[in-house]
Design a protein around this motif. Sequence first.
Motif, mmCIF file in Angstrom:
data_model
loop_
_atom_site.group_PDB
_atom_site.id
_atom_site.type_symbol
_atom_site.label_atom_id
_atom_site.label_comp_id
_atom_site.label_asym_id
_atom_site.label_seq_id
_atom_site.Cartn_x
_atom_site.Cartn_y
_atom_site.Cartn_z
ATOM 1 N N SER A 123 0.832 -1.205 0.000
ATOM 2 C CA SER A 123 0.000 0.000 0.000
ATOM 3 C C SER A 123 0.868 1.257 0.000
ATOM 4 N N THR A 124 1.983 1.184 0.707
ATOM 5 C CA THR A 124 2.902 2.326 0.763
ATOM 6 C C THR A 124 3.564 2.556 -0.587
ATOM 7 N N PHE A 125 4.105 1.492 -1.161
ATOM 8 C CA PHE A 125 4.789 1.608 -2.450
ATOM 9 C C PHE A 125 3.828 2.007 -3.569
ATOM 10 N N SER A 126 2.596 1.530 -3.502
ATOM 11 C CA SER A 126 1.604 1.861 -4.530
ATOM 12 C C SER A 126 1.283 3.349 -4.524
ATOM 13 N N PHE A 127 1.133 3.891 -3.332
ATOM 14 C CA PHE A 127 0.870 5.326 -3.218
ATOM 15 C C PHE A 127 2.038 6.132 -3.788
ATOM 16 N N LEU A 128 3.250 5.745 -3.412
ATOM 17 C CA LEU A 128 4.430 6.460 -3.890
ATOM 18 C C LEU A 128 4.576 6.387 -5.407
ATOM 19 N N LYS A 129 4.328 5.217 -5.951
ATOM 20 C CA LYS A 129 4.449 5.022 -7.393
ATOM 21 C C LYS A 129 3.561 5.996 -8.147
ATOM 22 N N LYS A 130 2.357 6.189 -7.657
ATOM 23 C CA LYS A 130 1.422 7.099 -8.310
ATOM 24 C C LYS A 130 1.914 8.541 -8.244
ATOM 25 N N GLN A 131 2.491 8.925 -7.112
ATOM 26 C CA GLN A 131 2.994 10.296 -6.970
ATOM 27 C C GLN A 131 4.178 10.550 -7.899
ATOM 28 N N ILE A 132 5.052 9.561 -7.998
ATOM 29 C CA ILE A 132 6.237 9.705 -8.843
ATOM 30 C C ILE A 132 5.845 9.800 -10.317
ATOM 31 N N GLU A 133 4.880 8.994 -10.710
ATOM 32 C CA GLU A 133 4.440 8.981 -12.110
ATOM 33 C C GLU A 133 3.819 10.309 -12.520
ATOM 34 N N ASN A 134 3.163 10.975 -11.574
ATOM 35 C CA ASN A 134 2.419 12.190 -11.893
ATOM 36 C C ASN A 134 3.178 13.484 -11.622
ATOM 37 N N ASN A 135 4.381 13.379 -11.047
ATOM 38 C CA ASN A 135 5.123 14.586 -10.677
ATOM 39 C C ASN A 135 6.610 14.406 -10.994
ATOM 40 N N THR A 136 7.075 15.139 -11.983
ATOM 41 C CA THR A 136 8.453 14.964 -12.455
ATOM 42 C C THR A 136 9.491 15.459 -11.458
ATOM 43 N N ASN A 137 9.091 16.268 -10.483
ATOM 44 C CA ASN A 137 10.037 16.770 -9.488
ATOM 45 C C ASN A 137 10.193 15.805 -8.301
ATOM 46 N N CYS A 138 9.475 14.678 -8.355
ATOM 47 C CA CYS A 138 9.515 13.710 -7.260
ATOM 48 C C CYS A 138 10.272 12.447 -7.677
ATOM 49 N N HIS A 139 11.071 11.937 -6.770
ATOM 50 C CA HIS A 139 11.896 10.760 -7.042
ATOM 51 C C HIS A 139 11.851 9.838 -5.825
ATOM 52 N N TYR A 140 11.920 8.546 -6.086
ATOM 53 C CA TYR A 140 11.852 7.580 -4.986
ATOM 54 C C TYR A 140 12.950 6.526 -5.129
ATOM 55 N N PHE A 141 13.636 6.256 -4.017
ATOM 56 C CA PHE A 141 14.659 5.221 -3.978
ATOM 57 C C PHE A 141 14.390 4.311 -2.784
ATOM 58 N N ASN A 142 14.188 3.048 -3.075
ATOM 59 C CA ASN A 142 13.945 2.057 -2.026
ATOM 60 C C ASN A 142 15.268 1.390 -1.661
ATOM 61 N N LEU A 143 15.811 1.762 -0.514
ATOM 62 C CA LEU A 143 17.100 1.242 -0.063
ATOM 63 C C LEU A 143 16.957 0.299 1.128
ATOM 64 N N MET A 144 15.749 -0.186 1.377
ATOM 65 C CA MET A 144 15.519 -1.062 2.529
ATOM 66 C C MET A 144 16.420 -2.295 2.491
ATOM 67 N N ASN A 145 16.610 -2.828 1.300
ATOM 68 C CA ASN A 145 17.391 -4.067 1.147
ATOM 69 C C ASN A 145 18.715 -3.804 0.425
ATOM 70 N N ASP A 146 19.272 -2.624 0.622
ATOM 71 C CA ASP A 146 20.506 -2.250 -0.061
ATOM 72 C C ASP A 146 21.667 -3.128 0.429
ATOM 73 N N PRO A 147 22.292 -3.893 -0.457
ATOM 74 C CA PRO A 147 23.358 -4.817 -0.063
ATOM 75 C C PRO A 147 24.624 -4.121 0.437
ATOM 76 N N GLU A 148 24.747 -2.824 0.194
ATOM 77 C CA GLU A 148 25.933 -2.100 0.653
ATOM 78 C C GLU A 148 25.961 -1.927 2.173
ATOM 79 N N PHE A 149 24.799 -2.138 2.816
ATOM 80 C CA PHE A 149 24.713 -1.924 4.259
ATOM 81 C C PHE A 149 24.648 -3.267 4.985
ATOM 82 N N SER A 150 25.811 -3.756 5.373
ATOM 83 C CA SER A 150 25.907 -5.009 6.122
ATOM 84 C C SER A 150 25.575 -4.738 7.600
ATOM 85 N N GLU A 151 25.532 -5.790 8.412
ATOM 86 C CA GLU A 151 25.139 -5.652 9.818
ATOM 87 C C GLU A 151 26.011 -4.670 10.587
ATOM 88 N N GLY A 152 27.270 -4.537 10.184
ATOM 89 C CA GLY A 152 28.183 -3.643 10.887
ATOM 90 C C GLY A 152 27.813 -2.177 10.799
#
Length: 307
Positions: free
Chosen positions: A249-278
Motif C-alpha cells: 500500500s505504501t509503495f503503490s501510493f508512492l508510485k502514483k505520486q512519482i508517475e504524476n510529478n516529475t520533481n519527485c523521485h523515490y529510492f527504495n534502499l531497505m534491502n541495499d546490499p551495501e549496508f551489512s550488519e556492521g
Amino acid sequence: MKKLVIKILLFTFPIIICLGLIEFFLRNIPNDYSYKADYLKNKASKIEVLYLGSSHIYFGVNPEYSQYKAFNAAMTSQDITLDWKLFNKYKWDNLKTIVIPIDYISLYSKLENGIEAWRMKNYVLYYDLKSRNITNNAEILNGRFSDNINRLNKYYIYKKYDIDCNELGFGTTYKHAIKKDIKNDAIKASERHSVDIKSKHSIQYYKENTEAIKNFISYAKEKKINILFVSTPVTKYYLNLTKNEQLYSTFSFLKKQIENNTNCHYFNLMNDPEFSEGYFYDADHLNDLGAKKFTIKIDNLIQKISN
C-alpha cells in the motif's frame, strides 16, 4: 468562609509560584527540539537540502558529510503531518531538495496517538505548534516530578544539557561500538511497526499522512524544488518480518505520486546490499558509520536527480 478562602490562597500561592519557577527553568534547558527550532528560525533561508522524518533519518543522516548546505530536522517518531507543520513555519529561500523518508510505518503512524505521544509536548513548547491535549502545554505535566527535578540538577548544577544532536541536527548516540541483539530487536521492532491497515485508526493516519505528502509535492512543484522520497536501509531480519500488504500500500501510493510529478523521485534502499550488519545500531536504525555511508549515498542521489 472568607477566612477559609484566604487561608487556601495563602497556602496555594507559594506552591503555584514554585511550580511556575520549575516550569520556567525546565523550558530553558537546551534540548534537541529547542536547538533545531532556533537553528531553523535563524538559518532556514540558507539551507539547500532539508532532511525530514523520524529516527531513521535523525540517526541515519549526518549532514557533516554532505557537499550541500544541509540540515537534519528529523526527530524520533516525527510523523509526516508534523514534518509538514514544521516546514510551514519557515522561509526556504535557497531550498533545492527535500528528503522525506517513506518507511514501513510512515503512512500509518501519528506521534500524538502513538506510544511516544509524550514527545508531542516538545513540538508545542519549542516549535509553537498546537495540541488539544492540555498536558502538552507544560514540561511539568510530563513525566515524574522527581525526573524533572533531576533534569534541573543535571543542567543547573552539573551543566549537562539534553542536546544529543550535532550542529547540523544528526543524532549522535547510536555508536557503532554499542552492540545490540539485532535478531531479537527485529522481532520487537517489526511488531511495533506492523498495523492492520484496514482499521479505523490506520485509515485515518494514512489519509492525513498522504495528504501532507501531497501538500509537500504541490509546494515543491510551485517552487521548483525536488523531493527525494527514500526508504532507509534495514537489516534482513527486520525486512523478513514486515507485512506485504502494508508495504504494498505504501509503495503503490508512492508510485502514483512519482508517475504524476516529475520533481519527485523515490529510492527504495531497505534491502541495499551495501549496508551489512556492521552499519546498523539495531534492526532498523543505522549507526554512526552507517549514517556516514548513507549520507554520502543520498548526496550522490541528490546530485543525480539535480542534473
